[in-house]
Motif scaffolding. Structure first.
Motif, mmCIF file in Angstrom:
data_model
loop_
_atom_site.group_PDB
_atom_site.id
_atom_site.type_symbol
_atom_site.label_atom_id
_atom_site.label_comp_id
_atom_site.label_asym_id
_atom_site.label_seq_id
_atom_site.Cartn_x
_atom_site.Cartn_y
_atom_site.Cartn_z
ATOM 1 N N GLU A 60 8.094 7.377 -0.943
ATOM 2 C CA GLU A 60 7.331 7.582 -2.170
ATOM 3 C C GLU A 60 6.968 6.262 -2.823
ATOM 4 O OE1 GLU A 60 9.630 10.079 -4.647
ATOM 5 O OE2 GLU A 60 9.331 11.905 -3.423
ATOM 6 N N ARG A 61 7.914 5.315 -2.763
ATOM 7 C CA ARG A 61 7.614 3.998 -3.318
ATOM 8 C C ARG A 61 6.483 3.324 -2.552
ATOM 9 N NH1 ARG A 61 12.094 -0.188 -2.170
ATOM 10 N NH2 ARG A 61 11.116 0.203 -0.129
ATOM 11 N N ASP A 62 6.543 3.423 -1.226
ATOM 12 C CA ASP A 62 5.478 2.819 -0.422
ATOM 13 C C ASP A 62 4.126 3.482 -0.695
ATOM 14 O OD1 ASP A 62 7.401 1.187 0.631
ATOM 15 O OD2 ASP A 62 7.696 2.413 2.458
ATOM 16 N N GLU A 63 4.147 4.828 -0.827
ATOM 17 C CA GLU A 63 2.900 5.538 -1.124
ATOM 18 C C GLU A 63 2.369 5.145 -2.499
ATOM 19 O OE1 GLU A 63 3.756 9.626 -0.742
ATOM 20 O OE2 GLU A 63 3.878 9.610 1.466
ATOM 21 N N ALA A 64 3.264 4.980 -3.461
ATOM 22 C CA ALA A 64 2.824 4.573 -4.795
ATOM 23 C C ALA A 64 2.200 3.188 -4.760
ATOM 24 C CB ALA A 64 4.001 4.599 -5.771
ATOM 25 N N TRP A 65 2.845 2.281 -4.019
ATOM 26 C CA TRP A 65 2.254 0.948 -3.897
ATOM 27 C C TRP A 65 0.898 0.994 -3.182
ATOM 28 C CZ3 TRP A 65 3.304 -3.019 -6.665
ATOM 29 C CH2 TRP A 65 4.566 -3.212 -7.195
ATOM 30 N N GLU A 66 0.814 1.886 -2.184
ATOM 31 C CA GLU A 66 -0.471 2.016 -1.472
ATOM 32 C C GLU A 66 -1.564 2.552 -2.403
ATOM 33 O OE1 GLU A 66 -3.117 1.668 1.646
ATOM 34 O OE2 GLU A 66 -1.052 0.918 1.449
ATOM 35 N N ARG A 67 -1.194 3.525 -3.212
ATOM 36 C CA ARG A 67 -2.167 4.051 -4.172
ATOM 37 C C ARG A 67 -2.582 2.978 -5.169
ATOM 38 N NH1 ARG A 67 1.128 8.747 -3.861
ATOM 39 N NH2 ARG A 67 2.245 8.105 -5.767
ATOM 40 N N VAL A 68 -1.625 2.178 -5.594
ATOM 41 C CA VAL A 68 -1.961 1.110 -6.538
ATOM 42 C C VAL A 68 -2.917 0.112 -5.904
ATOM 43 C CG1 VAL A 68 -0.999 -0.864 -7.784
ATOM 44 C CG2 VAL A 68 0.139 1.354 -7.900
ATOM 45 N N ARG A 69 -2.630 -0.234 -4.619
ATOM 46 C CA ARG A 69 -3.536 -1.168 -3.944
ATOM 47 C C ARG A 69 -4.930 -0.571 -3.758
ATOM 48 N NH1 ARG A 69 1.230 -2.265 -0.946
ATOM 49 N NH2 ARG A 69 0.565 -0.793 0.670
ATOM 50 N N GLU A 72 -6.698 -0.611 -7.084
ATOM 51 C CA GLU A 72 -7.195 -1.943 -7.400
ATOM 52 C C GLU A 72 -8.423 -2.300 -6.568
ATOM 53 O OE1 GLU A 72 -3.883 -4.453 -6.738
ATOM 54 O OE2 GLU A 72 -2.867 -3.978 -8.644
#
Length: 475
Positions: A60-69, A72
């Protein structure tokens, strides 16, 4: 917690359990073994669940970071698109006035768009580029319509100016004999002059009606409060043409009248058809106006003896009067303005116009008067509309009914002492003016005084004639 630490914890728990079993007394060793085994299993299950939860949280953390990227990146791309769109809008704001200037210089829309593409002035955005294309094409069409309308108005204005100039010249020529005080004045000459001037003014009125109809006027003539007989409508249309003496009538003897609101449109539309037939037929031939009383309408036919229309000309004439097709003034020429004006006047009341080949070799133009605009003619009123005197009235129109044997010299109509009829607003027929009282005889003047008055009058008219503009300047 990593996988290695979890394995180490499981090994330590298993070792501790085995040591506890080995150190316990023999009677309770079985119970200790079972307890350590259960605890070891529970520890392993807890470690597995914790490991699973840690992995889920990591995903979930990786997916959240992917969504943030991605957000952006999308934000950066949107900002870039917005900057490009703003640049395209600014470019379009500068391009459209330039395109309007080129269109005013009579450049076509494909030429303007091609030049914009060569110079790189078109927007890069597909939607905005399509908007620019549509805008340029629309501006080109509207500019063509405006130019055609201006040319049409100029043509009608030139014809009106030329007609008025001819009228003034004819009036100047016809009034000269009356300035000669020594020559007698014949009533027949006065009547001929007035009839000729009336015919010329009526033809000018047809030009003004055409201009009003093409400009979108709701009514191109005087209003009629009461129905008017079909024969009078036809005669009024005939009287609005220049060569009215070439028209012969063969109307059916039916008691039918045109309703008041449609009278002006019927006169104007029929007058345009008659004018078209008279202008495009030899001057030695006749134009025949006949009628056909149908069940749902009254059909008036205008047959000329000129050259028959070609297939292309006949098709364009039919398109000009077809209600189903929009009227495009950019495709009209000077010779078809009359048909367009007739169509506009007739369309409001559903008076359909048709063209076909005539049995005499020329062209037949037909106008259909629907029953909804036909009624019975009003009863004649002797007090309001007496019959016209035999020596006055409108110019004669040739009838087709069997005439009596004509002699070599036609007898002259008897002279009438009645004055010309005076039009009453709102009435459908003319009313004769009242007979004035016999004026008192003018006081006698000496020959010297009469000569001085005549000399001053001639000097005044000669000065006015010298200051008049050249009649041929508008030709």
């Amino acid at each position: 917690m990593t996988l290695g630490r979890s394995v180490l914890v499981v090994v330590l728990v298993a070792a501790a359990s085995a040591a506890a079993v080995m150190l316990s007394s023999p009677p309770g060793r079985a119970a200790v073994a079972w307890c350590t085994a259960v605890s070891t299993v529970l520890v392993v299950a807890g470690l597995a669940e914790a490991q699973h939860r840690l992995r889920s949280v990591g995903r979930e953390r990786d997916e959240a970071w992917e969504r943030v990227r991605r957000a952006e990146f999308a934000q950066g791309r949107s900002e870039a698109d917005l900057r490009r769109l703003q640049d395209d809008i600014d470019r379009a704001a500068r391009v459209l006035p330039w395109a309007v200037d080129r269109l005013r210089e009579r450049a076509s829309s494909p030429t303007v768009l091609a030049r914009l593409g060569q110079e790189g002035l078109l927007p890069t955005h597909e939607t905005l580029r399509g908007v620019v294309h549509i805008t340029v094409h629309t501006l080109h069409q509207e500019h063509r319509r405006l130019t055609s309308a201006m040319v049409m108005v100029q043509g009608c204005g030139k014809r009106l100016h030329a007609a008025i100039t001819d009228h003034l010249q004819e009036i100047d020529e016809r009034k000269r004999p009356y300035w000669d005080t020594s020559a007698p004045i014949c009533r027949e000459d006065v009547r001929a002059d007035l009839e000729a001037l009336d015919a010329r003014v009526s033809s000018t009125g047809l030009l003004t009606q055409r201009l009003l109809a093409l400009c979108g006027a709701r009514r191109a003539g005087r209003p009629w409060a009461r129905p008017v007989a079909v024969e009078r409508v036809v005669r009024a249309a005939v009287g609005s043409c220049d060569h009215y003496r070439r028209v012969e009538l063969a109307l059916p003897q039916v008691p039918v009248a045109v309703a008041g609101p449609a009278v002006t449109a019927a006169i104007h539309a029929l007058g345009e058809l008659l004018d078209n037939a008279l202008r495009f037929s030899p001057p030695t031939t006749l134009v025949r106006v006949s009628g056909e009383d149908a069940v749902s309408a009254l059909v008036l036919h205008v047959d000329d003896s000129g050259l028959a229309m070609g297939e292309e000309t006949l098709r364009r004439a039919r398109e000009a009067v077809d209600f189903e097709q929009p009227l495009d003034i950019t495709r009209l020429s000077g010779s078809r303005l009359g048909l367009a004006a007739a169509r506009l006047s007739a369309e409001r009341f559903g008076l359909r116009i048709a063209f076909c080949r005539s049995a005499t070799g020329g062209t037949r133009a037909s106008i259909v008067l629907p029953r909804q605009w036909l009624t019975t003619p009003p009863a004649p009123s002797v007090s309001r509309a007496p019959a016209l005197p035999q020596g006055g009235g409108p110019p004669p129109v040739r009838e087709v009914s069997p005439p009596p044997h004509r002699s070599a010299a036609a007898p002259q109509p008897p002279q009438s002492t009645a004055r010309l009829p005076r039009r009453v607003p709102g009435a459908t027929r003319s009313r004769p003016a009242e007979q004035p009282a016999e004026p008192a005889p003018p006081p006698a003047r000496s020959p010297q005084e009469t000569g001085q008055r005549t000399t001053r009058f001639r000097q005044a008219t000669r000065a006015a004639r010298n200051h008049r503009p050249d009649p041929g300047g508008s030709r």
